[in-house]
Structures are given as C-alpha cells and as structure tokens.
Scaffold this active site. Structure first.
Site, PDB file in Angstrom:
ATOM      1  N   GLU A 267       1.497   1.602  -9.244  1.00  0.00           N
ATOM      2  CA  GLU A 267       0.369   0.658  -9.200  1.00  0.00           C
ATOM      3  C   GLU A 267      -0.867   1.312  -9.809  1.00  0.00           C
ATOM      4  O   GLU A 267      -1.000   2.539  -9.832  1.00  0.00           O
ATOM      5  CB  GLU A 267       0.153   0.269  -7.728  1.00  0.00           C
ATOM      6  CG  GLU A 267      -1.031  -0.607  -7.427  1.00  0.00           C
ATOM      7  CD  GLU A 267      -0.976  -2.001  -8.021  1.00  0.00           C
ATOM      8  OE1 GLU A 267      -0.892  -2.093  -9.258  1.00  0.00           O
ATOM      9  OE2 GLU A 267      -1.078  -2.985  -7.256  1.00  0.00           O
ATOM     10  N   ASP A 268      -1.791   0.494 -10.292  1.00  0.00           N
ATOM     11  CA  ASP A 268      -3.033   1.048 -10.830  1.00  0.00           C
ATOM     12  C   ASP A 268      -3.985   1.446  -9.699  1.00  0.00           C
ATOM     13  O   ASP A 268      -4.506   2.551  -9.677  1.00  0.00           O
ATOM     14  CB  ASP A 268      -3.722   0.053 -11.798  1.00  0.00           C
ATOM     15  CG  ASP A 268      -3.915  -1.347 -11.217  1.00  0.00           C
ATOM     16  OD1 ASP A 268      -3.480  -1.604 -10.068  1.00  0.00           O
ATOM     17  OD2 ASP A 268      -4.486  -2.196 -11.917  1.00  0.00           O
TER      18      ASP A 268
ATOM     19  N   ASP B 223      -6.268  -1.362  -3.048  1.00  0.00           N
ATOM     20  CA  ASP B 223      -7.570  -1.730  -2.491  1.00  0.00           C
ATOM     21  C   ASP B 223      -7.374  -2.149  -1.034  1.00  0.00           C
ATOM     22  O   ASP B 223      -7.400  -1.306  -0.137  1.00  0.00           O
ATOM     23  CB  ASP B 223      -8.148  -2.852  -3.361  1.00  0.00           C
ATOM     24  CG  ASP B 223      -9.548  -3.284  -2.956  1.00  0.00           C
ATOM     25  OD1 ASP B 223     -10.216  -2.558  -2.214  1.00  0.00           O
ATOM     26  OD2 ASP B 223      -9.986  -4.369  -3.395  1.00  0.00           O
TER      27      ASP B 223
ATOM     28  N   GLY C 140      -4.621  -3.112   0.165  1.00  0.00           N
ATOM     29  CA  GLY C 140      -3.267  -2.671   0.505  1.00  0.00           C
ATOM     30  C   GLY C 140      -2.289  -3.819   0.700  1.00  0.00           C
ATOM     31  O   GLY C 140      -1.095  -3.611   0.872  1.00  0.00           O
TER      32      GLY C 140
ATOM     33  N   THR D 120      -1.210  -6.201  -1.369  1.00  0.00           N
ATOM     34  CA  THR D 120      -0.220  -6.393  -2.435  1.00  0.00           C
ATOM     35  C   THR D 120       0.962  -5.448  -2.242  1.00  0.00           C
ATOM     36  O   THR D 120       2.120  -5.872  -2.267  1.00  0.00           O
ATOM     37  CB  THR D 120      -0.863  -6.135  -3.817  1.00  0.00           C
ATOM     38  OG1 THR D 120      -2.026  -6.951  -3.948  1.00  0.00           O
ATOM     39  CG2 THR D 120       0.110  -6.457  -4.938  1.00  0.00           C
ATOM     40  N   LEU D 121       0.660  -4.182  -2.027  1.00  0.00           N
ATOM     41  CA  LEU D 121       1.745  -3.209  -1.907  1.00  0.00           C
ATOM     42  C   LEU D 121       2.527  -3.354  -0.614  1.00  0.00           C
ATOM     43  O   LEU D 121       3.734  -3.132  -0.587  1.00  0.00           O
ATOM     44  CB  LEU D 121       1.211  -1.789  -2.070  1.00  0.00           C
ATOM     45  CG  LEU D 121       1.218  -1.378  -3.537  1.00  0.00           C
ATOM     46  CD1 LEU D 121       0.517  -0.055  -3.726  1.00  0.00           C
ATOM     47  CD2 LEU D 121       2.649  -1.288  -4.066  1.00  0.00           C
TER      48      LEU D 121
ATOM     49  N   LYS E 263      -8.219   3.319  -3.326  1.00  0.00           N
ATOM     50  CA  LYS E 263      -9.592   2.913  -2.982  1.00  0.00           C
ATOM     51  C   LYS E 263      -9.632   2.515  -1.514  1.00  0.00           C
ATOM     52  O   LYS E 263      -9.000   1.551  -1.091  1.00  0.00           O
ATOM     53  CB  LYS E 263     -10.037   1.753  -3.873  1.00  0.00           C
ATOM     54  CG  LYS E 263     -11.526   1.481  -3.781  1.00  0.00           C
ATOM     55  CD  LYS E 263     -12.026   0.585  -4.907  1.00  0.00           C
ATOM     56  CE  LYS E 263     -11.675  -0.861  -4.698  1.00  0.00           C
ATOM     57  NZ  LYS E 263     -12.286  -1.734  -5.722  1.00  0.00           N
TER      58      LYS E 263
ATOM     59  N   ASP F 114      -8.778  -4.071 -14.924  1.00  0.00           N
ATOM     60  CA  ASP F 114      -9.575  -5.115 -15.570  1.00  0.00           C
ATOM     61  C   ASP F 114     -10.616  -5.702 -14.646  1.00  0.00           C
ATOM     62  O   ASP F 114     -10.550  -5.575 -13.420  1.00  0.00           O
ATOM     63  CB  ASP F 114      -8.661  -6.261 -16.020  1.00  0.00           C
ATOM     64  CG  ASP F 114      -8.218  -7.127 -14.837  1.00  0.00           C
ATOM     65  OD1 ASP F 114      -7.686  -6.566 -13.861  1.00  0.00           O
ATOM     66  OD2 ASP F 114      -8.432  -8.357 -14.880  1.00  0.00           O
TER      67      ASP F 114
ATOM     68  N   ARG G 146      -9.504  -3.453 -19.976  1.00  0.00           N
ATOM     69  CA  ARG G 146      -8.279  -2.688 -19.688  1.00  0.00           C
ATOM     70  C   ARG G 146      -8.034  -1.559 -20.676  1.00  0.00           C
ATOM     71  O   ARG G 146      -7.366  -0.584 -20.365  1.00  0.00           O
ATOM     72  CB  ARG G 146      -7.044  -3.610 -19.744  1.00  0.00           C
ATOM     73  CG  ARG G 146      -6.940  -4.630 -18.639  1.00  0.00           C
ATOM     74  CD  ARG G 146      -5.524  -5.200 -18.623  1.00  0.00           C
ATOM     75  NE  ARG G 146      -5.413  -6.454 -17.891  1.00  0.00           N
ATOM     76  CZ  ARG G 146      -5.200  -6.552 -16.576  1.00  0.00           C
ATOM     77  NH1 ARG G 146      -5.100  -5.466 -15.842  1.00  0.00           N
ATOM     78  NH2 ARG G 146      -5.097  -7.742 -16.006  1.00  0.00           N
TER      79      ARG G 146
END
Ligand code: IMP
Ligand code: MG
Length: 177
Positions: A96-97, A100, A102, A104-105, A128, A156, A162
C-alpha cells in the site's frame, strides 16, 4: 503557486525502499511470495520495491474505489479490480502507499484472509498515525508520518500529483465538488 512542502526526498525514499526490499527478501526466503499492489497509489512504490526483491515473486494488483476528490475514508470499500492469481497456500504481501484510518487495509485483510493464503502481511510506504481508527497490524513500513495530507510518489490529491519522484505535504487540500 504550488502550496506544497518537501517531506521525504527522492534519495531518502530510494534508501528506505532498498532496506524494505532487503528485509522482505530475508524474511520470505524459501516461501512463495505474492506481492499485491493496491492501485492506484501503490504503483510507483511496488515497482521500485519489487526491483529490490532478490527472490522469486509473483505480482498482482487490486483496485478499490478511491476517495474521489475528498481527503477522508468512507469506511467501506468496493473492489473495482480483483487479483487474477490464486493465492491459496501462498505468502501474500499487500503493498500500500499509505495507511491512514486503517479501514481499507483492515477490510482487505479480511477479504484476502478468506482466500486461504499461507500467510498475509502488510507493507506500506507511509504509516500515517494521526487518524488511525482500525486496529490493523503493519508488518513493514517505510516512514512514520503523524499528520498532514501527502502527495507524490504515487500519492494523489484528486488524481493529481502522483508523478512526483518525492513526497510532499499539501498544505491546503480543499474538498472539490
Ligand atoms: P485508509 O487507511 O482506509 O484511511 O485509507 C488509505 C487510503 O487513503 C490510501 O490508500 C490513500 O489512497 C488515501 N490516503 C490517505 N491519506 C492520504 C494522504 O495523505 N495522501 C494521499 N492519499 C491518502
Ligand atoms: Mg490509495
């Protein structure tokens, strides 16, 4: 005028990605590594990280619905592209980039965990911490950044920025209609 401030230089990113690649190569020796990049943000990170892996590795991508022009998470995710590889019995590393909240993951871990991989770990370039809501264990991370909205090196804002080779803090990201 660009309202952005350099946070992580190209050289610092390169050095840290080398270290992560070395650690992953050491930890996954003798395993069946599958790196799954989370599009679009991770496209540059996974491209550089993969070139620091000194083991056989399969690479695939997943895409989840983006935040659009906003700078917060909706809390639920939607796949717009799934992986094609069968990960049963494989050692999966989600790439992952930035983590934040958490959310999504956490959700991706649940989904991929249900597909019977032998192991499932997370590698994010940026951890982050300021807005973390979900308890998700991060196995590898490049940099800890406590706050701010970051762009560049894949990250982005409203699909812009990006392509920068370094990472910047965007000072006043305004939600767009
Ligand atoms: P979360 O951890 O579920 O809140 O969402 C993580 C995703 O939000 C990342 O994959 C990014 O797409 C996006 N995101 C969160 N913070 C930032 C940021 O500072 N810059 C750019 N994208 C971000
Ligand atoms: Mg993303």
């Amino acid at each position: 005028m660009d309202d952005k401030e350099l946070i992580i230089s190209e050289a610092d990113i390169r050095q840290r990605v080398k270290e992560l690649g070395a650690a992953i190569s050491r930890d996954y020796a003798g395993k069946q590594l599958v790196m799954v990049g989370i599009l679009n943000g991770a496209f540059i990170f996974i491209a550089d990280l993969a070139r620091e892996i000194s083991l056989p590795v399969e690479i695939d991508f997943v895409r989840v619905a983006s935040y659009g022009a906003q700078t917060f998470s909706s809390g639920s995710i939607a796949f717009t592209k799934d992986i094609e590889l069968d990960i049963t019995g494989k050692d999966v590393l989600l790439v992952e980039d930035i983590v934040d909240t958490g959310r999504t993951l956490l959700r991706l871990k649940e989904i991929f965990g249900g597909r019977n991989p032998r192991s499932l770990k997370i590698c994010t370039l940026i951890n982050k911490t300021e807005r973390r809501e979900a308890e998700v264990h991060i196995d590898y991370h490049g940099f800890d950044i406590d706050h701010g909205f970051l762009v560049g090196y894949g990250l982005d804002y409203a699909e812009q920025h990006r392509h920068y080779p370094a990472i910047y803090h965007l000072r006043n990201p305004k939600p767009q209609a």
